[in-house]
Scaffold this motif. Structure first.
Motif, mmCIF file in Angstrom:
data_model
loop_
_atom_site.group_PDB
_atom_site.id
_atom_site.type_symbol
_atom_site.label_atom_id
_atom_site.label_comp_id
_atom_site.label_asym_id
_atom_site.label_seq_id
_atom_site.Cartn_x
_atom_site.Cartn_y
_atom_site.Cartn_z
ATOM 1 N N ASP A 60 -2.110 10.481 -43.058
ATOM 2 C CA ASP A 60 -1.070 10.600 -42.234
ATOM 3 C C ASP A 60 0.048 11.426 -42.897
ATOM 4 O O ASP A 60 0.858 12.279 -42.517
ATOM 5 C CB ASP A 60 -0.582 9.610 -41.401
ATOM 6 N N ILE A 61 0.354 10.579 -44.095
ATOM 7 C CA ILE A 61 1.696 11.183 -44.785
ATOM 8 C C ILE A 61 1.279 12.452 -45.417
ATOM 9 O O ILE A 61 2.290 13.229 -45.520
ATOM 10 C CB ILE A 61 1.922 9.987 -45.985
ATOM 11 N N ILE A 62 0.234 12.736 -45.932
ATOM 12 C CA ILE A 62 -0.068 13.922 -46.519
ATOM 13 C C ILE A 62 0.013 15.215 -45.586
ATOM 14 O O ILE A 62 0.588 15.949 -45.795
ATOM 15 C CB ILE A 62 -1.321 13.994 -47.272
ATOM 16 N N THR A 63 -0.615 14.806 -44.419
ATOM 17 C CA THR A 63 -0.678 15.861 -43.489
ATOM 18 C C THR A 63 0.611 15.985 -42.460
ATOM 19 O O THR A 63 0.544 16.777 -41.518
ATOM 20 C CB THR A 63 -1.660 15.759 -42.406
ATOM 21 N N LYS A 64 1.586 14.904 -42.841
ATOM 22 C CA LYS A 64 2.897 14.683 -42.095
ATOM 23 C C LYS A 64 2.560 14.559 -40.561
ATOM 24 O O LYS A 64 3.212 15.227 -39.497
ATOM 25 C CB LYS A 64 3.657 15.975 -42.141
ATOM 26 N N ARG A 65 1.447 13.933 -40.186
ATOM 27 C CA ARG A 65 1.621 13.540 -38.707
ATOM 28 C C ARG A 65 1.412 12.089 -38.405
ATOM 29 O O ARG A 65 1.874 11.182 -39.330
ATOM 30 C CB ARG A 65 -0.072 13.955 -38.406
ATOM 31 N N LYS A 66 1.272 11.668 -37.363
ATOM 32 C CA LYS A 66 1.327 10.244 -37.094
ATOM 33 C C LYS A 66 0.246 9.720 -36.152
ATOM 34 O O LYS A 66 0.510 8.951 -35.192
ATOM 35 C CB LYS A 66 2.936 9.876 -36.144
ATOM 36 N N THR A 67 -0.971 9.882 -36.539
ATOM 37 C CA THR A 67 -2.175 9.746 -35.779
ATOM 38 C C THR A 67 -2.394 8.112 -35.705
ATOM 39 O O THR A 67 -2.730 7.664 -34.724
ATOM 40 C CB THR A 67 -3.392 10.221 -36.214
ATOM 41 N N LEU A 68 -2.159 7.590 -36.942
ATOM 42 C CA LEU A 68 -2.293 5.874 -37.037
ATOM 43 C C LEU A 68 -1.411 5.438 -35.794
ATOM 44 O O LEU A 68 -1.666 4.241 -35.444
ATOM 45 C CB LEU A 68 -2.151 5.429 -38.508
ATOM 46 N N PHE A 69 0.145 5.841 -36.047
ATOM 47 C CA PHE A 69 1.252 5.284 -35.163
ATOM 48 C C PHE A 69 0.708 5.286 -33.633
ATOM 49 O O PHE A 69 0.777 4.338 -32.685
ATOM 50 C CB PHE A 69 2.432 5.990 -35.479
ATOM 51 N N GLU A 70 0.065 6.605 -33.516
ATOM 52 C CA GLU A 70 -0.223 6.910 -32.081
ATOM 53 C C GLU A 70 -1.479 5.929 -31.668
ATOM 54 O O GLU A 70 -1.579 5.356 -30.565
ATOM 55 C CB GLU A 70 -0.837 8.397 -31.780
ATOM 56 N N PHE A 71 -2.133 5.670 -32.563
ATOM 57 C CA PHE A 71 -3.548 4.972 -32.310
ATOM 58 C C PHE A 71 -3.150 3.539 -32.320
ATOM 59 O O PHE A 71 -3.559 2.682 -31.224
ATOM 60 C CB PHE A 71 -4.500 4.821 -33.686
ATOM 61 N N TYR A 72 -2.176 2.855 -32.980
ATOM 62 C CA TYR A 72 -1.447 1.768 -32.912
ATOM 63 C C TYR A 72 -0.825 1.425 -31.573
ATOM 64 O O TYR A 72 -0.993 0.554 -30.740
ATOM 65 C CB TYR A 72 -0.487 1.414 -33.969
ATOM 66 N N GLU A 73 -0.208 2.488 -31.166
ATOM 67 C CA GLU A 73 0.605 2.553 -29.631
ATOM 68 C C GLU A 73 -0.565 2.332 -28.566
ATOM 69 O O GLU A 73 -0.283 1.504 -27.420
ATOM 70 C CB GLU A 73 1.357 3.419 -29.530
ATOM 71 N N LYS A 74 -1.670 3.142 -28.714
ATOM 72 C CA LYS A 74 -2.613 3.000 -27.762
ATOM 73 C C LYS A 74 -3.305 1.599 -27.804
ATOM 74 O O LYS A 74 -3.665 0.996 -26.630
ATOM 75 C CB LYS A 74 -3.599 4.263 -28.010
ATOM 76 N N MET A 75 -3.735 1.198 -29.028
ATOM 77 C CA MET A 75 -4.226 -0.191 -28.864
ATOM 78 C C MET A 75 -3.276 -1.107 -28.492
ATOM 79 O O MET A 75 -3.549 -2.102 -27.539
ATOM 80 C CB MET A 75 -4.691 -0.836 -30.404
#
Lengths: 112, 137
Positions: free
Chosen positions: B93-108
């Motif tokens: 996420d940090i390398i690609t400057k995205r927040k997929t883990l954060f979105e996954f966390y919020e979904k969970m």
């Protein structure tokens, strides 16, 4: 909204919010439409004292975090025995502030 | 404290770092040392908590004893997955400057709040806890 109503709201609910939020809440409520008053006055807010008691008694299981709605962090605390006991102790001091922030988030849905 | 991407990632980073240091410390210690215990509840109440034994479970997993790990504490599997996946996911996420883990966390978080998922999971944790107490971990 009338200033009297707003002041009544502030007086009864001041303990649920951070002190630096109260002024902006007041200003915002005064310019808000009267039709939102029933919703705002009946809003269910979490008591910081209750969450502190729960944090002291069952903080190692993450129940305090579950209660205020931080489910993900609650799972984290549960899986690590309250973050090896350290996070549980930190949360004794953090949980009241976190609860007030959560209350602010809840109120913000109606304010803006 | 409103949770945002960077805050969540620092919490996960600190958690994973502490986890790895703790695992390294326990793995290099002698096995019979009774002072190596992190659990606050077990120290004060002498009752194991729901996640007691997960360190032993992870250590037996690293040695390849899969059934033994399951018998000590099934939560060890979950913690192993989190410890392995979340740092890699974070780096991605940090390398690609995205927040997929954060979105996954919020979904969970959203799903875990639903009673349909929350109630069975609470029961599983409680059953695991009772099992821990009867096993006398």
């Amino acid at each position: 909204m009338e200033a009297q109503k707003v002041d009544m709201f502030i007086m009864t609910n001041a303990k649920f919010f951070e002190s630096h939020h109260i002024n902006s809440i007041r200003e915002r409520l005064i310019v808000l439409d009267d039709s939102k008053w029933p919703m705002i006055s009946t809003l269910q807010l979490k008591d910081p004292t209750t969450s502190l008691i729960i944090s002291i008694l069952a903080g190692s299981l993450g129940i305090d975090r579950f209660m205020i709605g931080d489910t993900g962090l609650g799972v984290g605390k549960l899986l690590t025995c309250g973050g090896f006991g350290i996070w549980a102790i930190i949360d004794w001091f953090m949980i009241q502030e976190a609860t007030r922030e959560k209350n602010m988030q809840k109120l913000q849905q109606f304010l803006y | 404290m409103t949770l945002n991407r960077n805050k969540l990632y620092s919490i996960i980073f600190i958690g994973c770092l502490a986890g790895y240091i703790w695992l390294y410390y326990v793995a290099t210690q002698s096995q019979t040392d009774p002072s190596v215990e992190a659990c606050f509840i077990k120290h004060t109440l002498n009752i194991p908590c729901p996640s007691c034994g997960s360190t032993r479970s992870i250590i037996s997993l690293t040695k390849g004893h899969f059934t033994e790990a399951l018998l000590i504490n099934p939560l060890g599997y979950l913690i192993t997955i989190i410890l392995l996946v979340s740092p890699l996911w974070m780096v991605y996420d940090i390398i690609t400057k995205r927040k997929t883990l954060f979105e996954f966390y919020e979904k969970m978080e959203y799903y875990l709040r639903k009673p349909v998922y929350a109630i069975p999971l609470i029961f599983i944790v409680i059953i695991n806890w009772i099992w821990n107490i009867t096993k006398e971990l």
